[in-house]
Design an enzyme around this catalytic site. Structure first.
Site, PDB file in Angstrom:
ATOM      1  N   ASN A 136      97.349  38.283  31.077  1.00 36.48           N
ATOM      2  CA  ASN A 136      96.894  36.920  30.769  1.00 36.48           C
ATOM      3  C   ASN A 136      95.515  36.624  31.364  1.00 36.48           C
ATOM      4  O   ASN A 136      95.084  35.484  31.384  1.00 36.48           O
ATOM      5  CB  ASN A 136      97.917  35.889  31.270  1.00 36.48           C
ATOM      6  CG  ASN A 136      98.071  35.910  32.792  1.00 36.48           C
ATOM      7  OD1 ASN A 136      97.367  36.639  33.488  1.00 36.48           O
ATOM      8  ND2 ASN A 136      98.991  35.106  33.302  1.00 36.48           N
ATOM      9  N   GLU A 143      96.180  32.499  38.383  1.00 34.57           N
ATOM     10  CA  GLU A 143      96.707  32.414  37.019  1.00 34.57           C
ATOM     11  C   GLU A 143      95.842  31.474  36.172  1.00 34.57           C
ATOM     12  O   GLU A 143      95.054  30.694  36.717  1.00 34.57           O
ATOM     13  CB  GLU A 143      98.143  31.875  37.069  1.00 34.57           C
ATOM     14  CG  GLU A 143      99.105  32.687  37.932  1.00 34.57           C
ATOM     15  CD  GLU A 143      99.568  33.993  37.289  1.00 34.57           C
ATOM     16  OE1 GLU A 143      98.992  34.412  36.271  1.00 34.57           O
ATOM     17  OE2 GLU A 143     100.520  34.591  37.825  1.00 34.57           O
TER      18      GLU A 143
END
Ligand code: PGA
Length: 241
Positions: A136, A143
């Protein structure tokens, strides 16, 4: 960003190890920022091989790792501390007192982040930071959506990251839900960055990180702004660029 194309995982590992070796040879007392995960394992194996041949000396090297799970002790077999000893530190002449990772057992996350950043600052900053990238686009445990200005901090792991890391644990429920990670600010302060990527699953993330917009939605995209970042990727990981 400088992009080096490797044929396959072994070639990527060798090329990445070459860059780390050059750093250690040029500055024997360097500060290496290290990473865990599947990608750097071959790089560490290569470094161990060269160490065994007498070509490398880690006696003056200091290391600071990117991240550590929160809530498990360093002695836990799946801690990143254990990973680093199993894959590198047990096999080379590094001084164990020159090895730093965030302390996953510190319940005070603000204090732990500040403590870790102070260590890095006291050491004079990271000379070369090794990084993997998540499917990702995450770097360290930063993140998508993370604020670029953060130093070392505590993060809640995404479901997708827990899913990707469960292969290292007996069952998914055993994967810690939080981690301490260097922030994007900490990573960007390293004097050099070495990003390694292998396999088709990383191709989209590599394309977005290297050529997409610089956005917190793709944390690795910030590396486009780093003055000395090298990507070493194998053919599959670089297949979209
Ligand atoms: P991997 O992890 O090397 O195990 O693919 C990289 C990362 O998630 O940063």
């Amino acid at each position: 960003m400088k992009i080096i194309r490797a044929k396959d995982y072994q070639d990527m590992s060798r090329k990445a190890a070459n860059i780390i070796s050059a750093q250690v040879i040029m500055k024997p007392h360097c500060i290496l920022g290290l990473a865990t995960g599947g990608t750097p394992v071959g790089t560490y194996q290569q470094l161990v091989e060269w160490y065994n041949k007498g070509d490398l000396d880690f006696s003056e090297v200091t290391t600071v790792n990117l991240d550590e799970y929160r809530g498990i002790a360093k002695e836990h077999p799946q801690s990143y501390w254990s990973f680093m000893f199993q894959n590198l530190f047990n096999h080379v002449n590094i001084n164990p007192s020159n090895v730093y990772l965030p302390d996953g057992t510190n319940p005070d996350s603000a204090a732990e982040g500040a403590r870790y950043d102070a260590i890095i600052q006291h050491l004079g900053g990271v000379d070369l930071q090794l990084l993997g990238i998540g499917n990702n686009g995450h770097i360290g445990f930063n993140e998508p959506g993370v604020a670029f200005e953060l130093g070392t901090h505590c993060v809640d792991l995404l479901e997708s990251t827990i899913e990707a890391n469960k292969r290292f644990f007996e069952k998914k429920e055993d994967v810690p839900k939080q981690a301490y990670t260097m922030g994007i600010k900490t990573i960007m302060q390293a004097r050099k960055v070495l990003l390694v990527a292998s396999g088709a699953a990383k191709a989209e993330a590599i394309k977005a990180a290297c050529f997409g917009p610089v956005t917190p939605q793709v944390p690795g995209s910030i590396l486009q702004m780093h003055p000395d970042c090298t990507l070493v990727g194998d053919a599959e990981a670089l297949s979209l660029i």
